[in-house]
Design a protein around this motif. Structure first.
Motif, PDB file in Angstrom:
ATOM      1  N   HIS A  53       0.744  -1.227  -0.014  1.00  0.00           N
ATOM      2  CA  HIS A  53       0.240   0.015   0.207  1.00  0.00           C
ATOM      3  C   HIS A  53       0.869   1.226   0.050  1.00  0.00           C
TER       4      HIS A  53
ATOM      5  N   HIS B 263      -2.104  11.521   6.002  1.00  0.00           N
ATOM      6  CA  HIS B 263      -3.492  11.956   6.174  1.00  0.00           C
ATOM      7  C   HIS B 263      -4.310  10.911   7.295  1.00  0.00           C
TER       8      HIS B 263
ATOM      9  N   ASP C  37      -6.301   3.391   6.019  1.00  0.00           N
ATOM     10  CA  ASP C  37      -5.447   2.765   5.173  1.00  0.00           C
ATOM     11  C   ASP C  37      -4.009   3.596   5.554  1.00  0.00           C
ATOM     12  N   HIS C  38      -4.068   4.555   6.152  1.00  0.00           N
ATOM     13  CA  HIS C  38      -2.616   5.472   6.171  1.00  0.00           C
ATOM     14  C   HIS C  38      -2.121   5.548   7.576  1.00  0.00           C
TER      15      HIS C  38
ATOM     16  N   ASP D 149      -1.692  10.372  -0.410  1.00  0.00           N
ATOM     17  CA  ASP D 149      -2.922  10.028  -1.488  1.00  0.00           C
ATOM     18  C   ASP D 149      -3.157  11.251  -2.090  1.00  0.00           C
TER      19      ASP D 149
ATOM     20  N   HIS E 140       0.315   2.354  -3.457  1.00  0.00           N
ATOM     21  CA  HIS E 140      -1.237   2.557  -3.421  1.00  0.00           C
ATOM     22  C   HIS E 140      -1.768   1.948  -4.640  1.00  0.00           C
TER      23      HIS E 140
HETATM   24 MN    MN Z   1      -5.522   5.640   0.850  1.00  0.00          MN
END
Ligand code: MN
Ligand code: NI
Length: 229
Positions: free
Chosen positions: A9, A51, A55-56, A146, A194
């Protein structure tokens, strides 16, 4: 040599010559591509969060509490870390601002994306998402976070040795826009991120490499692989 290790990711660890470890966007639990479990991450000096999406931030709070890593992110995310997560070791930055940390100068860059913070039930910590310019061992790494393609990326031209760019499409730049970002930034090397974590962001990183062509060296890392720079 400095090292960048990909964990799937948008998660990378950067390790400097003297062994300082920076961990970025540690989405490990629930990441089908992650090569490590959170518990495998024993030493972290700096935890950088681009951010607030799940998923971060990922396992970031647990890792910061266990390792004592300093959380570096936007003012709002750092406030959430301190006020809601009870993490004291944290340093707020904001977009366009940098600070000379012992490891090097770290600056936040603009990203065009969503600003909600996972786990923030009040909504008061919603932030502007960002990326990072990270200066270590005389090299500059750009982790874009992102983001959509931004014309502002032209301002990074000539500053970036290693660019970590999202190519997944759907939530961020896709391969075409990421290749245009490479044209604007002119990094020496680019590592795509990502993508392939979930069905909507399935991409072929080799097709991205073809689009970049000779404009930069494209290094495709499998989770667990390391690039030296
Ligand atoms: Mn993301
Ligand atoms: Ni996101």
């Amino acid at each position: 040599m400095s090292q960048a290790t990909f964990h799937g990711h948008s998660c990378f660890t950067l390790t400097t010559d003297d062994g300082t470890v920076l961990l970025i966007d540690p989405f490990l639990t629930g990441n089908p591509l992650a090569d490590v479990e959170p518990d495998d991450i024993k030493k972290v000096d700096y935890l950088l969060l681009t951010h607030g999406h799940g998923d971060h931030i990922g396992d970031g709070w647990e890792i910061a509490k266990r390792t004592g890593a300093m959380v570096v992110s936007t003012f709002e995310i750092v406030s959430f870390a301190q006020q809601v997560q009870g993490i004291e070791n944290a340093h707020p930055l904001h977009i366009g601002g940098g600070f000379n940390f012992p490891v090097g100068y770290i600056k936040m860059t603009p990203a065009l994306h969503g600003g909600a913070v996972e786990g923030d039930e009040s909504g008061q910590y919603t932030t502007v998402p960002g990326g990072f310019l990270i200066n270590v061992d005389g090299k500059t790494v750009y982790h874009a976070g992102d983001t959509a393609l931004l014309k502002d990326m032209e301002l990074l031209k000539g500053q970036v040795d290693l660019a970590l760019l999202p190519i997944g499409d759907n939530f961020t730049m896709g391969p075409d826009d990421a290749a245009r970002a490479v044209e604007m930034i002119e990094p020496d090397t680019v590592i795509p991120m990502h993508y392939n974590t979930f069905d909507p962001i399935k991409q072929d990183p080799k097709a991205f490499a073809d689009r970049v062509g000779k404009k930069a060296k494209v290094v495709v890392l499998e989770p667990g692989q390391t690039h030296e720079f």
